[in-house]
Scaffold this active site. Structure first.
Site, PDB file in Angstrom:
ATOM      1  N   MET A   1       0.736  -1.180   0.089  1.00  0.00           N
ATOM      2  CA  MET A   1       0.114  -0.121  -0.039  1.00  0.00           C
ATOM      3  C   MET A   1       0.879   1.187   0.012  1.00  0.00           C
ATOM      4  SD  MET A   1      -2.897  -1.496  -0.196  1.00  0.00           S
ATOM      5  CE  MET A   1      -4.145  -0.058   0.015  1.00  0.00           C
TER       6      MET A   1
ATOM      7  N   ASN B   1       1.494  -5.790 -10.038  1.00  0.00           N
ATOM      8  CA  ASN B   1       0.438  -5.581  -8.945  1.00  0.00           C
ATOM      9  C   ASN B   1      -0.936  -6.096  -9.087  1.00  0.00           C
ATOM     10  OD1 ASN B   1      -0.491  -3.909  -6.492  1.00  0.00           O
ATOM     11  ND2 ASN B   1      -1.517  -2.525  -8.093  1.00  0.00           N
TER      12      ASN B   1
ATOM     13  N   HIS C   1      -4.779  -5.077  -8.282  1.00  0.00           N
ATOM     14  CA  HIS C   1      -5.695  -3.991  -7.937  1.00  0.00           C
ATOM     15  C   HIS C   1      -7.217  -4.423  -8.095  1.00  0.00           C
ATOM     16  CE1 HIS C   1      -6.883   0.129  -7.446  1.00  0.00           C
ATOM     17  NE2 HIS C   1      -7.728  -0.047  -8.112  1.00  0.00           N
TER      18      HIS C   1
ATOM     19  N   SER D   1      -7.787  -6.403 -11.374  1.00  0.00           N
ATOM     20  CA  SER D   1      -6.999  -6.361 -12.507  1.00  0.00           C
ATOM     21  C   SER D   1      -5.537  -6.862 -11.980  1.00  0.00           C
ATOM     22  CB  SER D   1      -6.704  -5.017 -13.155  1.00  0.00           C
ATOM     23  OG  SER D   1      -7.967  -4.474 -13.596  1.00  0.00           O
TER      24      SER D   1
ATOM     25  N   THR E   1       4.131   0.700 -13.606  1.00  0.00           N
ATOM     26  CA  THR E   1       4.670   1.899 -14.049  1.00  0.00           C
ATOM     27  C   THR E   1       4.701   2.841 -13.277  1.00  0.00           C
ATOM     28  OG1 THR E   1       3.023   2.776 -15.413  1.00  0.00           O
ATOM     29  CG2 THR E   1       4.253   0.993 -16.441  1.00  0.00           C
TER      30      THR E   1
ATOM     31  N   ASP F   1      -1.270   2.702 -10.663  1.00  0.00           N
ATOM     32  CA  ASP F   1      -2.541   1.780 -10.964  1.00  0.00           C
ATOM     33  C   ASP F   1      -2.625   1.890 -12.479  1.00  0.00           C
ATOM     34  OD1 ASP F   1      -2.773   0.831  -8.495  1.00  0.00           O
ATOM     35  OD2 ASP F   1      -4.167   2.326  -7.890  1.00  0.00           O
TER      36      ASP F   1
HETATM   37  C1  GRF Z   1      -6.445  -6.749  -2.090  1.00  0.00           C
HETATM   38  O1  GRF Z   1      -7.826  -6.487  -2.378  1.00  0.00           O
HETATM   39  C2  GRF Z   1      -5.556  -6.156  -3.323  1.00  0.00           C
HETATM   40  O2  GRF Z   1      -6.302  -6.410  -4.572  1.00  0.00           O
HETATM   41  C3  GRF Z   1      -5.430  -4.690  -2.904  1.00  0.00           C
HETATM   42  O3  GRF Z   1      -5.139  -4.934  -1.621  1.00  0.00           O
HETATM   43  C4  GRF Z   1      -5.683  -6.018  -0.957  1.00  0.00           C
HETATM   44  C5  GRF Z   1      -5.015  -6.985  -0.356  1.00  0.00           C
HETATM   45  O4  GRF Z   1      -5.543  -7.987   0.316  1.00  0.00           O
HETATM   46  N1  GRF Z   1      -4.023  -4.317  -3.704  1.00  0.00           N
HETATM   47  P1  GRF Z   1      -4.689  -9.055   0.979  1.00  0.00           P
HETATM   48  O5  GRF Z   1      -3.370  -8.290   1.927  1.00  0.00           O
HETATM   49  O6  GRF Z   1      -3.743 -10.101  -0.300  1.00  0.00           O
HETATM   50  O7  GRF Z   1      -5.392 -10.074   1.911  1.00  0.00           O
END
Ligand code: GRF
Length: 223
Positions: free
Chosen positions: A94, A111, A113, A140, A145, A149
């Site tokens: 994050m 990544n 998303h 997705s 890059t 996102d």
């Molecule tokens: C997921 O929904 C992912 O798409 C987003 O953050 C969340 C992570 O969940 N980027 P986890 O830590 O894999 O349970």
């Protein structure tokens, strides 16, 4: 032919359920990867315990311990490069990453998303999809890059948005698909099927991908 295991480092910030999906597919013999390390920017990330339980080396690079983003990213890339991964997987990581960092991993960092990009980049995607009246939502996987996102998407999973869905209900439906989508995307890379070409276009089996592949039409992993 079984491909040689792809050396992978996974970056997380929290729960780690996508990490667990990768671990489960690997354990089931369906995903030819060598998960060399899991790195979190948050010491309290629950996913660190999941990695440890699976016998995977864990490292914490706590972003709050650094005065600026450059220092954090230098430490992070040193921790990653120590394991010489062919692929870096952002699985619920994050932090926004700077241009130099992203350039260093060009074509070898993906990544996941929780939206059908380019719709709903950023945070709080499930609530925003409901509020926008979307009939379909999903997740997705894209190459990373400097455009947050915004890198080329190559795989998506779609779910219906149901009447009266709460963001939590919708998130759970999407997450179930994420757990198939991310291992499948990694499998394609491990098998040498997907790559980012020098023009920044994704190639699948050698041909430029016109649109992201829809998981429902693929032999997706479910582990
Ligand atoms: C997921 O929904 C992912 O798409 C987003 O953050 C969340 C992570 O969940 N980027 P986890 O830590 O894999 O349970």
């Amino acid at each position: 032919m079984t491909p040689r295991p792809l050396p992978v480092v996974v970056l997380i910030s929290g729960r780690g359920s996508n990490l667990q999906a990768i671990i489960d597919c690997h354990r089931a013999g369906q995903l030819p990867v060598d998960i060399r390390a899991v790195i979190s920017n948050r010491p309290a990330a629950a996913g660190l315990a999941l990695a440890a339980q699976a016998g995977i080396e864990t490292t914490v690079i706590d972003h709050t311990a650094f005065g600026d983003r450059a220092g954090f990213e230098q430490a992070l890339s040193a921790a990653i490069d120590h394991h010489s991964p062919a692929l870096v997987v952002l699985a619920g990581f994050m932090r926004v990453l700077g241009a130099d960092f992203v350039a260093h991993y060009h074509g070898r960092m993906i990544n996941i998303h929780p939206s059908l990009l380019p719709e709903f980049p950023g945070l709080d995607t499930h609530r925003r999809a409901i509020e926008a009246g979307a009939g379909t939502h999903g997740a997705s996987v894209h190459f990373v890059t400097a455009d947050v996102d915004g890198g080329p998407v190559f795989a998506q999973a779609r779910v219906p948005v149901l009447a009266d869905d709460t963001p939590e209900e919708l998130a759970a439906r999407v997450l179930e698909q994420e757990h198939r989508l991310l291992p499948t995307a990694i499998h394609w890379i491990a098998a040498g099927r997907i790559e980012l070409d020098p023009h920044g276009e994704v190639r699948l089996d050698g041909s430029v991908l016109g649109a992201p592949r829809n998981l429902a039409e693929e032999a997706a992993l479910s582990c």
